[in-house]
Design a protein around this motif. Structure first.
Motif, PDB file in Angstrom:
ATOM      1  N   UNK A 113     -55.131  47.155 -39.523  1.00 55.20           N
ATOM      2  CA  UNK A 113     -55.409  48.438 -40.180  1.00 55.20           C
ATOM      3  C   UNK A 113     -54.818  48.535 -41.582  1.00 55.20           C
ATOM      4  N   UNK A 114     -53.932  47.599 -41.916  1.00 55.61           N
ATOM      5  CA  UNK A 114     -53.264  47.639 -43.218  1.00 55.61           C
ATOM      6  C   UNK A 114     -52.851  46.223 -43.614  1.00 55.61           C
ATOM      7  N   UNK A 115     -52.460  46.033 -44.874  1.00 56.05           N
ATOM      8  CA  UNK A 115     -52.098  44.677 -45.315  1.00 56.05           C
ATOM      9  C   UNK A 115     -50.942  44.057 -44.546  1.00 56.05           C
ATOM     10  N   UNK A 116     -49.988  44.863 -44.062  1.00 55.93           N
ATOM     11  CA  UNK A 116     -48.835  44.302 -43.352  1.00 55.93           C
ATOM     12  C   UNK A 116     -49.265  43.606 -42.069  1.00 55.93           C
ATOM     13  N   UNK A 117     -50.147  44.231 -41.306  1.00 53.36           N
ATOM     14  CA  UNK A 117     -50.640  43.605 -40.079  1.00 53.36           C
ATOM     15  C   UNK A 117     -51.525  42.418 -40.411  1.00 53.36           C
ATOM     16  N   UNK A 118     -52.293  42.513 -41.477  1.00 53.62           N
ATOM     17  CA  UNK A 118     -53.122  41.405 -41.941  1.00 53.62           C
ATOM     18  C   UNK A 118     -52.246  40.178 -42.227  1.00 53.62           C
ATOM     19  N   UNK A 119     -51.131  40.407 -42.921  1.00 54.75           N
ATOM     20  CA  UNK A 119     -50.198  39.310 -43.209  1.00 54.75           C
ATOM     21  C   UNK A 119     -49.615  38.751 -41.922  1.00 54.75           C
ATOM     22  N   UNK A 120     -49.231  39.617 -40.994  1.00 55.14           N
ATOM     23  CA  UNK A 120     -48.644  39.160 -39.725  1.00 55.14           C
ATOM     24  C   UNK A 120     -49.622  38.271 -38.965  1.00 55.14           C
ATOM     25  N   UNK A 121     -50.893  38.661 -38.955  1.00 52.37           N
ATOM     26  CA  UNK A 121     -51.894  37.830 -38.296  1.00 52.37           C
ATOM     27  C   UNK A 121     -52.003  36.457 -38.922  1.00 52.37           C
ATOM     28  N   UNK A 122     -51.961  36.408 -40.241  1.00 51.70           N
ATOM     29  CA  UNK A 122     -52.071  35.110 -40.911  1.00 51.70           C
ATOM     30  C   UNK A 122     -50.809  34.265 -40.739  1.00 51.70           C
ATOM     31  N   UNK A 123     -49.642  34.889 -40.689  1.00 55.07           N
ATOM     32  CA  UNK A 123     -48.426  34.112 -40.418  1.00 55.07           C
ATOM     33  C   UNK A 123     -48.518  33.437 -39.056  1.00 55.07           C
ATOM     34  N   UNK A 124     -49.032  34.157 -38.077  1.00 55.35           N
ATOM     35  CA  UNK A 124     -49.228  33.564 -36.752  1.00 55.35           C
ATOM     36  C   UNK A 124     -50.277  32.457 -36.809  1.00 55.35           C
ATOM     37  N   UNK A 125     -51.327  32.679 -37.594  1.00 57.96           N
ATOM     38  CA  UNK A 125     -52.356  31.647 -37.739  1.00 57.96           C
ATOM     39  C   UNK A 125     -51.787  30.385 -38.373  1.00 57.96           C
ATOM     40  N   UNK A 126     -50.791  30.537 -39.247  1.00 56.40           N
ATOM     41  CA  UNK A 126     -50.165  29.362 -39.863  1.00 56.40           C
ATOM     42  C   UNK A 126     -49.511  28.457 -38.842  1.00 56.40           C
ATOM     43  N   UNK A 127     -48.869  29.056 -37.841  1.00 54.16           N
ATOM     44  CA  UNK A 127     -48.291  28.242 -36.772  1.00 54.16           C
ATOM     45  C   UNK A 127     -49.380  27.501 -36.010  1.00 54.16           C
ATOM     46  N   UNK A 128     -50.511  28.159 -35.796  1.00 47.48           N
ATOM     47  CA  UNK A 128     -51.630  27.498 -35.114  1.00 47.48           C
ATOM     48  C   UNK A 128     -52.168  26.342 -35.944  1.00 47.48           C
ATOM     49  N   UNK A 129     -52.229  26.519 -37.265  1.00 49.48           N
ATOM     50  CA  UNK A 129     -52.696  25.436 -38.142  1.00 49.48           C
ATOM     51  C   UNK A 129     -51.794  24.209 -38.034  1.00 49.48           C
ATOM     52  N   UNK A 130     -50.477  24.444 -38.023  1.00 46.63           N
ATOM     53  CA  UNK A 130     -49.532  23.321 -37.928  1.00 46.63           C
ATOM     54  C   UNK A 130     -49.759  22.505 -36.669  1.00 46.63           C
ATOM     55  N   UNK A 131     -50.206  23.160 -35.614  1.00 53.69           N
ATOM     56  CA  UNK A 131     -50.369  22.503 -34.316  1.00 53.69           C
ATOM     57  C   UNK A 131     -51.766  21.955 -34.065  1.00 53.69           C
ATOM     58  N   UNK A 132     -52.742  22.296 -34.914  1.00 51.14           N
ATOM     59  CA  UNK A 132     -54.118  21.897 -34.603  1.00 51.14           C
ATOM     60  C   UNK A 132     -54.845  21.178 -35.726  1.00 51.14           C
TER      61      UNK A 132
END
Length: 406
Positions: A108-127
């Motif tokens: 709903x806002x940029x802060x949650x958008x950033x949080x989602x992408x930070x989590x996606x970064x961990x997924x990128x490292x693993x895949x």
């Protein structure tokens, strides 16, 4: 006849076993992981900023933050891979990736958008490629170049498949729905594949060559290692900035989103073509010469994109040529450690070598978007990126190894 486990085929060397399912599985999951977690963003970002009113700098910073997380965690992931193999790491990453994109889609806002992408970064490292490369380098040695080529041939199709698919979804649905659909595709194709196909026993590390016998630390402190890290860092910043800003470059020149997405996608086809050439290039060139040549060619294609405004067919051709070079650069980095220091502790050395390059690649989307305006537009940005590639070609000259003393 020696016993082999179910699902495992003997190698041509007769030294160790290779699980049959791994190579096709990693081909499929690399296409999907890169396509959804990476290549969908440059296509959707203009729509995200338009619909939300969030600044383009903020959205690209979130994506860059994901890549920074991936770079940092890549060192830890490499150590785990060396000890335990890829199954747990890659399966966990394939679960985390779709969940992260659902957070992005619902933000709903940029802060949650950033949080989602930070989590996606961990997924990128693993895949993404590094864990796949570590798996293939250990299971397929000494024929790992062929296996790496095959999986990167498939991975090169990620933008070819997912950039147009993402544009199609964006044309009919909101960007949030598009990301939700892509998250479902990612989950369906990667979670069961990694869980089921990577179950084979993890073979022990082979002995190191003489100049690496003392362990990874002397290698990591060597001049060649640092020059190689500098080369890949400069080159990665330029290369990934080109990928992320190609669509804005073409939009700035008056092309449609669909035309720009196809140019990006066909550049991915160029990556696939380029990777078919790498084995022959490796046979006929020394490793340092190969590094200088490929990095320099990357700079030339970037300069051409900066200088040539059209027509669209010519820009697509340049995108394909740039993709051919990128495809070779991917394999160059994948084999950089084994070509110089052998396969022992490949995961850790590759993680150390790749961390600054991945960090540079992570910063490039934000930095490219941020400096394009002050520079006067995306063509000027591409000229700067070409200069960085030229600097990388110069540092590559220092990556030649001295022969080991008797």
């Amino acid at each position: 006849m020696p016993h082999t486990q179910a699902g495992v085929a003997a190698t041509g060397t007769g030294v160790r076993s290779r699980p049959r399912a791994v190579l096709p599985a990693l081909c499929a999951t690399q296409i999907t992981s890169w396509g959804v977690l990476y290549y969908a963003f440059p296509v959707l970002n203009p729509t995200i900023t338009h619909d939300t009113g969030w600044p383009a700098g903020a959205t690209t910073a979130a994506f860059s933050a994901a890549l920074v997380v991936s770079a940092i965690l890549g060192i830890f992931v490499g150590r785990v891979l060396d000890r335990r193999g890829p199954r747990a790491v890659m399966t966990a990453g394939s679960v985390l990736g779709p969940l992260s994109l659902l957070i992005v889609a619902a933000a709903p806002n940029p802060a949650v958008f950033v949080a989602g992408w930070l989590s996606a970064g961990a997924a990128m490292a693993a895949t993404f490629y590094p864990p796949a490369f570590a798996a293939l380098t250990r299971w397929w040695a000494p024929d790992h170049i062929r296996a790496l080529t095959i999986v990167t041939l498939a991975g090169g199709l990620a933008s070819t498949v997912f950039a147009p698919l993402t544009a199609l979804l964006a044309a009919h649905y909101s960007w949030r729905t598009a990301y939700a659909v892509l998250a479902a595709i990612l989950a369906a194709l990667t979670i069961p594949t990694h869980a089921l196909a990577l179950r084979a026993p993890w073979p022990p590390a082979p002995d190191s060559p003489r100049h690496a016998a003392a362990g990874p630390d002397p290698v990591a402190r060597s001049r060649a290692f640092w020059m190689l890290a500098a080369t890949f860092t400069l080159s990665a910043f330029a290369m990934y900035a080109v990928v992320i800003t190609l669509v804005p470059l073409l939009l700035e020149r008056g092309y449609t989103t669909a035309e720009a997405a196809w140019a990006l996608g066909l550049g991915g086809a160029g990556q696939t073509l380029g990777r078919t050439l790498y084995a022959a290039l490796a046979r006929h060139t020394g490793v340092a010469t190969r590094t200088v040549t490929l990095v320099g060619l990357g700079g030339l294609t970037t300069a051409a994109l900066a200088l040539i405004p059209g027509p669209s067919g010519l820009l697509v051709a340049l995108s394909v040529l740039a993709g051919i070079v990128r495809g070779n650069l991917t394999l160059l980095q994948a084999t950089a450690v084994t070509d110089r220091w052998g396969t022992a502790r490949y995961g850790r050395l590759s993680g150390l070598l790749g961390a600054p390059a991945h960090a540079a690649a992570a910063l490039s989307p934000f930095a490219g978007t941020a400096i394009a305006g002050p520079l006067g537009g995306y063509p000027a940005l591409f000229a700067v990126l070409a200069a960085l590639s030229a600097a990388a070609a110069l540092t590559a000259i220092g990556t030649r190894l001295k022969p080991p003393a008797d």
